[in-house]
Enzyme design. Structure first.
Site, mmCIF file in Angstrom:
data_model
loop_
_atom_site.group_PDB
_atom_site.id
_atom_site.type_symbol
_atom_site.label_atom_id
_atom_site.label_comp_id
_atom_site.label_asym_id
_atom_site.label_seq_id
_atom_site.Cartn_x
_atom_site.Cartn_y
_atom_site.Cartn_z
ATOM 1 N N THR A 157 0.813 -1.220 0.000
ATOM 2 C CA THR A 157 0.000 0.000 0.000
ATOM 3 C C THR A 157 0.839 1.259 0.000
ATOM 4 O O THR A 157 0.483 2.260 -0.631
ATOM 5 C CB THR A 157 -0.924 0.010 1.251
ATOM 6 O OG1 THR A 157 -1.785 -1.107 1.156
ATOM 7 C CG2 THR A 157 -1.755 1.273 1.345
ATOM 8 N N ASP B 195 1.523 -6.624 -4.628
ATOM 9 C CA ASP B 195 0.691 -6.610 -3.434
ATOM 10 C C ASP B 195 1.216 -7.793 -2.620
ATOM 11 O O ASP B 195 1.422 -8.881 -3.178
ATOM 12 C CB ASP B 195 -0.775 -6.835 -3.851
ATOM 13 C CG ASP B 195 -1.736 -6.779 -2.674
ATOM 14 O OD1 ASP B 195 -2.634 -5.933 -2.715
ATOM 15 O OD2 ASP B 195 -1.602 -7.600 -1.747
ATOM 16 N N SER C 133 0.009 -9.880 -0.826
ATOM 17 C CA SER C 133 -0.740 -11.139 -0.803
ATOM 18 C C SER C 133 -0.283 -12.061 -1.934
ATOM 19 O O SER C 133 -0.678 -13.234 -1.980
ATOM 20 C CB SER C 133 -2.256 -10.902 -0.820
ATOM 21 O OG SER C 133 -2.596 -9.866 -1.682
#
Ligand code: ASP
Length: 342
Positions: A12, A56, A58
């Site tokens: 982020t 990201d 993940s």
């Protein structure tokens, strides 16, 4: 002359909204620098490496940890410390993995990121990154002040392999329920030297462990768990270890079918580790009859380890040892400050 290497991997902190979908996706580090004029105010060298592709977190997989290890090893002599910009979703896994993969680490490796992108007015990314860099450059008694893999978030420096993501909302995104903060940042950064692991002898050679065996499962115990599902999972032929997330201090049902499934798996050589889902406290397999029953069928205590640390420690040991019985005996040893054995 002090120099710090910032390794930007995504997350982020460096994301921007895709104008078409509205979803956040990573953007390049040059734009991060523009948002952070404070970087130019440090009186030392800060170099950056950007991963390609930026991800990201993940999307993190073990080969990403191997790439991080090599990046640190290749630059180890040239820099005083390392700051890794990383998404929060799997940061606790990456921090745990790196702590095990980097043996004899004598320099700070500090992971940080943010809950709001660096371009947002109220971003937490600037303060997180600035404090992480300052800590990575701090020395104590002629050596790096924190020679560990850590996570810095909001105002706390935490031992990486003791952390869990705690909030998808608050700036204090991580907790370390079973080990005190290594440092706290207020108007001053105050280090808790008693909680930091220092090498017994400085000057050891950094040793990389990049051979990980990921044949590990996590089974969360809950009332109503399906016996067939449990049996199927534990009888998978390639599986070598399973982390049982039990209840409280390591308790689980004592119904005969439940214990039988575990006993059959354990007799087959599967490593069964008992980990507590509680944010603080430890597994104690002699406290209740229900946890003793697990011990009697071959389940091993994970003490006060986080699930993230337990997974990564298993990856490391299984990668090093073909014999599960040896892994079971190695397990009891605290190797990177990841657990407390009383
Ligand atoms: N999904 C993001 C990531 O882990 C979340 C974050 O950075 O906080 O990359």
């Amino acid at each position: 002359m002090t120099s710090i290497l910032v390794i930007y991997t995504g997350g982020t902190i460096g994301m921007k909204q895709n104008p078409e979908t509205g979803a956040l996706q990573p953007f390049n580090f040059e734009q991060i620098k523009e948002e952070m004029p404070a970087l130019k105010k440090f009186g030392f060298t800060i170099n950056t490496i950007s991963f390609d592709p930026l991800i990201d977190s993940s999307d993190v997989q073990p080969d990403f940890w191997v790439k991080l290890c090599y990046t640190i090893a290749e630059n180890y002599e040239r820099y005083n410390g390392f700051v890794i910009l990383h998404g929060t979703d799997t940061m606790a896994y990456t921090a745990s993995a790196l702590s095990f993969m980097l043996e004899n680490l004598e320099k700070p490796v500090i992971l940080t990121g943010s809950q709001l992108p660096i371009g947002a007015i109220r971003t937490d990314g600037v303060s997180n990154m600035v404090s992480a860099i300052e800590i990575a450059a701090t020395r104590y008694k002629g050596h790096p002040c924190v020679p560990e893999v850590c996570i810095f978030f909001e105002n706390k420096l935490l031992r990486g392999n003791r952390t869990t993501k705690d909030s998808a909302e608050l700036f204090r995104a991580f907790r370390s329920g079973n080990h005190p903060a290594l440092a706290e940042a207020g108007t001053h950064i105050r280090f808790n030297h008693n909680s930091i692991c220092y090498p017994q002898q400085w000057g050891q050679t950094l040793c990389l462990h990049t051979n990980l065996d990921t044949n590990v499962g996590i089974l969360k115990i809950f009332p109503g768990i399906n016996p067939e599902l449990m049996k199927n999972m534990l009888s998978h032929s390639e599986l070598r270890a399973v982390i049982l997330e039990t209840y409280g201090s390591g308790n689980a049902p004592t119904t005969s079918w439940f214990l039988e499934i575990l006993k059959t798996a354990s007799d087959r050589g599967l490593i069964l580790i008992n980990v507590t889902p509680c944010p603080t406290g430890s597994v104690d397999m002699e406290k209740y009859a229900n946890s003793l029953a697990l011990k009697n069928v071959g389940v091993i205590s994970g003490y006060d380890m986080t699930t993230e640390a337990a997974v990564c420690k298993l990856f490391l040991f299984l990668g090093q040892q073909k014999d599960n019985e040896i892994v079971k005996s190695l397990w009891q040893k605290n190797i990177r400050g990841e657990m407390t054995i009383n």
